[in-house]
Each structure stands twice: as C-alpha cells, then as structure tokens.
Enzyme design. Structure first.
Site, short mmCIF file in Angstrom:
data_model
loop_
_atom_site.label_atom_id
_atom_site.label_comp_id
_atom_site.label_asym_id
_atom_site.label_seq_id
_atom_site.Cartn_x
_atom_site.Cartn_y
_atom_site.Cartn_z
CE1 TYR A 91 -3.77 2.50 0.53
CE2 TYR A 91 -2.55 3.14 2.50
CZ TYR A 91 -3.56 3.52 1.54
OH TYR A 91 -4.41 4.44 1.69
CG ASP A 137 5.81 3.27 1.17
OD1 ASP A 137 5.96 3.87 2.23
OD2 ASP A 137 4.53 3.41 0.74
CE LYS A 159 0.88 4.70 8.67
NZ LYS A 159 0.87 3.72 7.45
C1 LIG Z 1 0.27 4.46 5.98
C2 LIG Z 1 1.01 4.17 4.87
C3 LIG Z 1 0.92 4.84 3.80
C4 LIG Z 1 -0.02 5.87 3.76
O1 LIG Z 1 -0.04 7.07 4.63
P1 LIG Z 1 -1.15 8.29 5.16
O2 LIG Z 1 -0.49 9.06 5.81
O3 LIG Z 1 -2.07 7.17 5.39
O4 LIG Z 1 -1.58 8.61 3.68
C5 LIG Z 1 1.74 4.72 2.60
N1 LIG Z 1 2.67 3.70 2.41
C6 LIG Z 1 2.79 2.93 3.63
C7 LIG Z 1 3.65 1.66 3.58
C8 LIG Z 1 1.87 2.96 4.69
O5 LIG Z 1 1.87 2.04 5.72
#
Ligand SMILES: *Cc1c(COP(=O)(O)O)cnc(C)c1O
Length: 432
Positions: free
Chosen positions: A147, A242, A270
């Site tokens: 994601y 990511d 995060k």
């Molecule tokens: C949470 C997450 C996102 C998206 O971040 P948001 O702040 O919710 O837009 C993208 N990549 C990874 C791997 C994530 O865990």
C-alpha cells in the site's frame, strides 16, 4: 435479554453514520471485516486506550504505527504544548523544519535532502512524480498487497492474466491513469524481470514496502530487495522504498539500514510526526533538487512542515536517537509475545503462521508460510473475526482486519505482555 437502550458507544456510532460516510474518517477504522461497531476512544495513555464507557484496552494498533513511544509520552506532550503557545501555523519557514530535516538526513543515510508533506499518500504520489520527471519515463512497478496511499495511480490490482497491466481497484480511478502502473508479485523477482523486459525503456520507478505491512507483515525473502536494486541499477530505474510504516519503526535508519541497501528515494510518514498528520520524501540531492522551487517539478502544501507536527516529530525522533536500545527492547518484547502465542495456538490445535520483525507482527490463521498477497489471502478470516472479538471483550484492541500489522510500543511493559499472553491462554481454547 435485549438491551433497551443503546450503549453510549453505539449512540455515537449511530450519529457518526448520519454525517460521516460509514461513520469513520478512514475505512481501516471500520469493523467491516470483523463485524460489529468500532470502539470510540476518548483518551489514551501509555499502552492503554480508554473508551466512552470507562473500559480500557491494551493498544496493539498504536494509531497504525506512529505511537512507538506509547500514547501521550511526556517528552512529546511537552514539545507540543510549548509549540502551541507560539501559534500553530505561520506559512513561513521555521527553525524546527530545518532541525527535523537535518535529523532525518542524519538518521537515514540514503536521504541527502527531504521534503515534508502532510501524509504518506502525498509522499508516495510526489516521489513517483519526481521519478518520472528525472527519468523522463512514465511507467512504474508496484507490488500486489503493498500500500502506498490512495493516490489514483496506486489504486490498482493485478489483472487476471499473470502479466497484464493493472486494473483500477476503485470506481473513479480511470484505466488510463492505471495503465502506467504495472503490478508484480512480492518476493518474486521473476515477475519483476518479465515486466521489465516487456516494458524496457519505459520504466520510471519501482516502489516497494521493503518489509510489507499492509497485507499483514510479510518479510522480504533473501535476495529480493538486492535483486530490485540490481534491476534498477541495470535499467536506470528509480528504486523507491516506501518506509512510511517501517521508517524509525524497525531501526533508526529504517529497513534500508538493516539490509544495507540504498534506495534512490524513500518515503516516510507515521512515526516522523509523532502522531500528528505527516509524510516526507527524500533521497539523493541530485533528484531532490528537481523539486520546486529548487527545480521544475511542482509540489506544494499550505500546512506542510506544520510547527506542531514538527515539534511532535522532533521530540519522537530525538527520543529514539537518544535511546537506541529501544529497538532491542521492542524486539525482545515482541519475540516474547509471538513465541508465547505460537505455543498457545499450537497447544490448542489451531494452525497459525505468525510473521514478525522488530515490533511488528501479524497472526495469520493459515498453516502455510505467508510470503505474498496470494498466500496471505488463504487465511481463515472467519476465525480471525472470532479471535478479534474475543480479544476486544477481554480488553485488547488489535487491528480489525487480519491483513494488518500489529504494533508493539515502548509502553508495553513486561507485566502488560504477560497480561496479553494470559488473555490468549484464556480465549484461544474458545476458538476451537
Ligand atoms: C500508512 C502508509 C501509507 C499512507 O500514509 P497516509 O499517511 O495514511 O496517507 C503509505 N505507505 C505505507 C507503507 C503505509 O503504511
């Protein structure tokens, strides 16, 4: 007997449903996968969440990752309070942004320059734009089950054929947007090589969660990330890690420091906001200097680098930098819990596969190894729902979906882990 009155929580949810789609501001908070009504939380401290009815829960969601120090950690609270007094947004550069950027670049060696944004979604979307601008190519490869936020070009699932281009994963996403997104299988270099051969000379970037957390925890197999680095080097493709979830979660320098591989770009989020809305992307200066106003690639944000966010992020990262032993401790706590869970499930004749690394873990109700989305999906979701609700009733809040990572925070003491294990000893026999 039927309850005559709705509980406070159910009343709140009923109101929420009236005015907010599905009653929640992010779908992961809904209990769609497990059934029932989400718990509205009033406050949290350390390892515990408190609801409107006075019940407490041991928190294994931790705001989906950011709260690595536990809730309302004194040093973060102090930083936010002192920042608030100085007003909460200026629309001008601030010293805190410089400090946070310096700290991120120091702690994550592949990052020479970094741009702050407001979410992980923005970070990934902007990193792709930059990779396309730098290479002059259009196509990207992502992996099934990873994601990268909800930008259009990531809302793709694999087509029915093994090697077709992706198909839109949501109404409202056009097939022309996703026609530039190719979907490969996690831990499967062959699927990447086939796409690269087919689309040679057209690829701008490969984006990957170096440890996947968004199909449940799935670890990269030996050679997978190294292989991606090699392919990107040979084909002049930008490699994007990511690390929105894994950055500062699994190590000070993210997964890249654990495996010793330097991506060209990294996305963060995060933890770097300490629980406030945030994202960031960074990497080689040569690339980052293309971003406006240094270069022509447009990207902006009215509230980017918000002083409260920056204060919370700085306090969190400074704490982690000052106490690097936290990572070993988190690892130990998590190991203790997952080993005990494996023992308890096996004693009760329930097949599980627990994938875990550092302070992240997922219990898959699955007797086989889980190495990609396909194997993750073989898990027993019905059994998971029962497990989820039994835990919730005993005061442990885990993510309401089996395809999520759970997070252990620093606030989970030895006694609290014993409690987690004890509750499992109680409820797992009821699952049979
Ligand atoms: C949470 C997450 C996102 C998206 O971040 P948001 O702040 O919710 O837009 C993208 N990549 C990874 C791997 C994530 O865990």
């Amino acid at each position: 007997m039927k309850k005559l009155f709705l509980s406070l929580n159910n009343k709140l949810f009923k109101r929420a449903i009236g005015y907010i789609p599905g009653g929640v501001n992010s779908p992961v908070r809904a209990f769609k996968a497990v059934g029932g009504t989400p718990v509205f939380i009033k406050s949290a401290k350390g390892a515990f969440l408190y609801d409107h009815e006075g019940k407490s829960y041991i928190d294994l969601i931790n705001s989906w990752g950011p709260m690595i120090l536990g809730h309302a950690h004194p040093s973060v609270v102090k930083a936010i309070k002192s920042a608030v007094d100085k007003s909460f947004s200026f629309g001008t550069p601030t010293e805190g942004e410089v400090q946070l950027a310096e700290l991120i670049c120091e702690m994550v060696p592949s990052i020479e320059k970094v741009r702050l944004v407001n979410s992980g979604t923005e970070a990934c979307m902007s990193a792709i734009r930059l990779a396309r601008a730098f290479t002059g190519k259009n196509k990207i490869i992502k992996f099934e089950g990873c994601y990268h936020g909800h930008a259009d070009s990531f809302l793709v699932s694999a087509g029915s054929g093994a090697l077709t281009q992706g198909v839109p994963d949501s109404p409202g996403v056009t097939s022309s947007v996703v026609s530039d997104t190719l979907v490969a299988r996690y831990n499967n270099l062959k699927s990447v090589n086939q796409l690269v051969e087919k689309e040679r000379g057209q690829l701008a970037a490969i984006i990957v969660e170096p440890v996947a957390g968004n199909m449940g925890v799935v670890l990269p197999e030996k050679g997978f990330l190294e292989g991606l680095r090699k392919i990107c080097d040979c084909e002049k493709i930008i490699l994007i890690f990511d690390e929105v979830m894994t950055g500062f979660r699994l190590a000070e320098g993210g997964v890249q420091s654990l495996v010793g591989i330097k991506p060209d770009l990294t996305t963060l989020g995060k933890i770097i906001g300490g629980g406030m809305p945030v994202g960031a992307y960074g990497g080689k200066a040569e690339l980052m200097n293309l971003i406006s106003p240094a270069g022509p690639v447009y990207q902006a944000g009215t509230l980017s680098g918000n002083p409260i966010t920056v204060a919370a992020g700085l306090a969190t990262l400074n704490y982690l930098k000052k106490h690097p032993e936290i990572y070993g401790k988190l690892n130990e706590t998590t190991k203790k819990i997952t080993l005990a869970l494996e023992r308890i499930f096996s004693m009760n004749g329930i097949s599980v596969t627990i994938n875990s690394i550092g302070s992240m873990f997922t219990v898959f109700f699955n007797k086989n190894a889980v190495t990609d989305l396909y194997s993750a999906k073989q898990s027993d979701t019905k059994l998971f729902s029962n497990y989820f609700h039994l835990l919730l009733s005993k005061g442990i809040h885990i993510a309401p979906s089996c395809f999520e990572s759970l997070f252990v925070s620093m606030a989970i003491t030895e006694n609290i882990s014993k409690k987690i294990i004890g509750i499992h000893e109680e409820i797992v026999p009821e699952l049979r």
